[in-house]
Each structure stands twice: as structure tokens, then as C-alpha cells.
Scaffold this active site. Sequence first.
Site, PDB file in Angstrom:
ATOM      1  N   GLN A 302       0.817  -1.209   0.000  1.00  0.00           N
ATOM      2  CA  GLN A 302       0.000   0.000   0.000  1.00  0.00           C
ATOM      3  C   GLN A 302       0.852   1.261   0.000  1.00  0.00           C
ATOM      4  OE1 GLN A 302      -1.619  -1.031   4.048  1.00  0.00           O
ATOM      5  NE2 GLN A 302      -1.432   1.191   4.375  1.00  0.00           N
ATOM      6  N   CYS A 308      -5.132   0.790   3.998  1.00  0.00           N
ATOM      7  CA  CYS A 308      -5.284  -0.625   4.358  1.00  0.00           C
ATOM      8  C   CYS A 308      -6.737  -1.070   4.316  1.00  0.00           C
ATOM      9  CB  CYS A 308      -4.695  -0.875   5.742  1.00  0.00           C
ATOM     10  SG  CYS A 308      -5.528   0.036   7.079  1.00  0.00           S
ATOM     11  N   HIS A 450      -5.713  -1.054  12.003  1.00  0.00           N
ATOM     12  CA  HIS A 450      -5.193  -1.569  10.736  1.00  0.00           C
ATOM     13  C   HIS A 450      -6.133  -2.642  10.202  1.00  0.00           C
ATOM     14  CE1 HIS A 450      -2.307  -2.320   7.642  1.00  0.00           C
ATOM     15  NE2 HIS A 450      -1.971  -3.528   8.066  1.00  0.00           N
ATOM     16  N   ASN A 470      -1.392  -9.317   4.854  1.00  0.00           N
ATOM     17  CA  ASN A 470      -1.179  -7.897   5.072  1.00  0.00           C
ATOM     18  C   ASN A 470      -0.981  -7.193   3.727  1.00  0.00           C
ATOM     19  OD1 ASN A 470      -0.844  -5.510   6.443  1.00  0.00           O
ATOM     20  ND2 ASN A 470       1.027  -6.091   7.500  1.00  0.00           N
TER      21      ASN A 470
END
Length: 502
Positions: A302, A308, A450, A470
Site C-alpha cells: 500500500q 489498508c 489496521h 497484510n
Amino acid sequence: MWRYDEPSGQSRIDYYGGMVKTYQLSSYYQYGTSLKIAPVTTEAETNANTCLQVNGTEEYRIVPQPILPDLNGFEYKGNEMVNGQDTQKWQLIQIVGRKTNRYTVWLTTKADTKHKGEINPIPVRYEMKGFNSLLGSHYDHYYLEYDNYDTSDIAPETFQIEAGMTCSAFPGPGAGHVYTFNPMREFVHPISDSHLSFEFHKFTRKHGRVYSDTKEALYRKEIFRQNIRFIHSVNRRFKGYTLGVNHLADKTEMELKAIRGKTYSGVYNGGQSFPYKNIDKIQLPAQFDWRIYGAVTPVKDQSVCGSCWSFGTIGAIEGAYFVKTGELLRLSQQALIDCSWGYGNNGCDGGEDFRAYQWMMKHGGIPTEEEYGPYLGQDGYCHVSNVSLTAKITGYINVTTNNEDALRLAIFKHGPISVAIDASHKTFSFYSNGVYYDEECGNTEKDLDHAVLAVGYGTLNGQDYWLIKNSWSNYWGNDGYVLMSSKNNNCGVMTTPTYVTM
């Protein structure tokens, strides 16, 4: 377009043909100020230019952004024709394992009309083949073309915003905007090895890190030293997981906060209740991984954009579409960043999955990445009206809170699940492998900062875990993934999971 005026301490960068404009003004405020003119799309307005302002801090002073690379360490490699011009070729070569990184600049010359007898170098192209010094992780090929380099005086109004436009503080979370307002800061300077220790030198070589001057290099080196000490101190405790030096090891807490973008609004998300009863009696496989079945797209980075929330959301939708059709689409995070402001998301400065779901439900789906355009790591113009939408959703479900079997069931039956976690601890920032459990990790909604994607679950050495994807590149964690312990709902994986219906 890039304007830089060192005497006045001002610079301006226009991205993507002027779609986004950023200003770096060092004398406007004690520690400098950045202004960002960006298109904001709400349900009432489409792509309305809005001025957002963030002030520098003592830790992160905002200074004008030079447009030329620092050529210390570059060697002359002869003359070469580039874009129809006879240029001098200068190059810095670095060997990283079996890969060779080449930083090359091509210069031509021009007589200085103000100072007779002096010759000014004129940049034509700056190229990087190797680790991307903009995003800090990918091994790829990037270049800058200097189409019209001019050293004439810059008109003062260049650094003034349009008359009548008022700048306001960014509506998103935290102080991380000082980093996201100028993603080009680390783009134009290759590495200066003379200011690095052995370990720091290895780190900068591996990750293509760049610094603007000696002062910043020394500052980053000190941050790196403290993070190395922390990594080693945790590993000596044999916690069941291991930390490692990754591409974040020279980042401050403020910078790390900038790449976490899950906001907390405290409002009910409007999702439907989990439909399953007697969950503990439903037979489920002991381990499950949606990657094996082809339901998960590759890990992305990202970058400095706090987006996120869009990655967790898109991952859940891609998975649900795969479960329904057997086809894996790469859907567009950028479309959500550009277009869902009207539902309370803030582009590169934070958002929530349910707001993106609600936007999709109104507009009838989401475009593919191929059709909408690539991820920019920056706010952009919303143009969903010019592309076709797919993966239409009919609703979204809140998985029963704090129930391991409920989340396992949801993953098994409905595909990857959007979850939010507390990622504020250094142990998470430098996670490398093993089952991650940090007793300091929070699990209330207010702790969750997150957004990630739960793609499976399992057990390792007697410890139950969630398999989490992630969005910090393959250089983070275990090829971009982390095994999050399910013990005591550590870090809040089970607090707000959602999936969509189609």
C-alpha cells in the site's frame, strides 16, 4: 510537473496531469507546511477540488522538495543519445546479493545566459533498475523523464492556491499525513554509502533506501539502531515468534502510523447478524487456507498511503466472488480510495470496510484493476462512471464477536474475511515468522487501527492461529503474511470481522 525554489523554501508537485497537487512550504509555519489539492468525491459532489493542510513537526520538518538526484558516488560512463539528445551518462551501481541495482542519470549541457562562461547541466532522464526507491520494496524498473527543465525564476503565484479556496485539516486519523502528502520525497536521491555503518549499509542496499542529505542519513541510522536493539531483545525472549529487519526498520512511529489506516468512528456498521446457530456443533476442518484453492490475489504494497481499509475490503470481495463463480478477479482498491468519500472514507488517510460496502451497494459493484487503472498509492480522480462494474454485493455480515468457531466457520464457508487488528506495536511492525502473540496488543474496537484479510486458520506447535494477509509488501512478515494467535482474541482479529453476500 515539479517546481522547486530553494531561495524561497517552496516546492510544488503536480501528480497525474494535475489531478493532485502538493505544496511544500518551509517558511509558512514553524516546521513547514504541506498543502494538498485533491479531488474528493462525495454523494453530493464528484471530484471537487479540496485543499487539505498538514503542518510539520519538530520530528518531521517540511522542506522544499528538490527535483534532481544527489549525484555523489555517480561515475561518468560516456556519452549516449537519449530522446534525440547527446547526453552524458552518469551511473551508480550497487550489488545486492545476486541482483545488480543501477541508478543512472543522463545529462546534457546548456550555457548560462546570466553568467557568461558557465555551463549548466540539464537532466534528461533519471532511471532506477533494481529495488524501487519510491515504494521501498519492489524490484522493478522506474524512471523520471525531464521533459522541460527550466532554471528561470519561478513566479510567486505558482506556490499560491486558487483564490477563494480555503485549506482545512485533513479529516482522517493521526499525524501521518506529513508523510503521505509527499510520497516523492524519497524518489530522487540514491544511497550515500559514506554515512552508513555495516548493518545499516546492508539494510539500505537491500531495500533501496534513499536519504536527502547527511543529516537525514544519520537520523535514520539512529532510528535503525534503536529498532535493531528492540528486534534482538524480543528474539532473546523466545516468544514463539521471531522478529526481523524489514523495509520498515528505519521508520519512526509516526511514519508507521501513516501506513495504518483503519479509522474508528464508533457507529454501528449496519451489517446483518451472523446467521448460524449451534456453531460449536458444526464440523470444520482443523486447518484451512484459501490460497491453496486460488481465492487470494498476490500481496501488494500500500506504500505511504493509509489505504489498508481498501485492501481488506477488496480482499473479502475478491474471495466472495471466487466462492460464487470459481473465478479470481483483481478488483480495484484505487476505485474505493477515489470514490467512497461520500460514505465517510478518507482516501489515503483512513477508512472502514463497511463504508466501502455501502458505497458498492449503492453503485452496483466495483471495477477490476485492469479496467479502472493501477493502484497509485495516492488519492486520485474518481472515474467509475467510465468503466464497467462487477462483483455486485447484496449485503454484508458481522461475524459473531469473539467466537473462534464462528470466524473459522465464516472463513470456511464464505471465503477470506475482512478483519481489523491492533497493529500499533513494534513487534507487529517487525514480525518475521512464528505464531504472533503480544500480551500488550489490544482487542477493543478503539484499539483497532489496521485492516487486513483473514484467509485461513490452523495450528502450529500447539498454538491456534489465524492466517492473515497484510498489505505491506512481500518483504514484510512471512512473504506478506502473519500467523496471528487466536488466544484471548489477541490484537482483536475476532472483534469486527465481516464478509459480503452476493
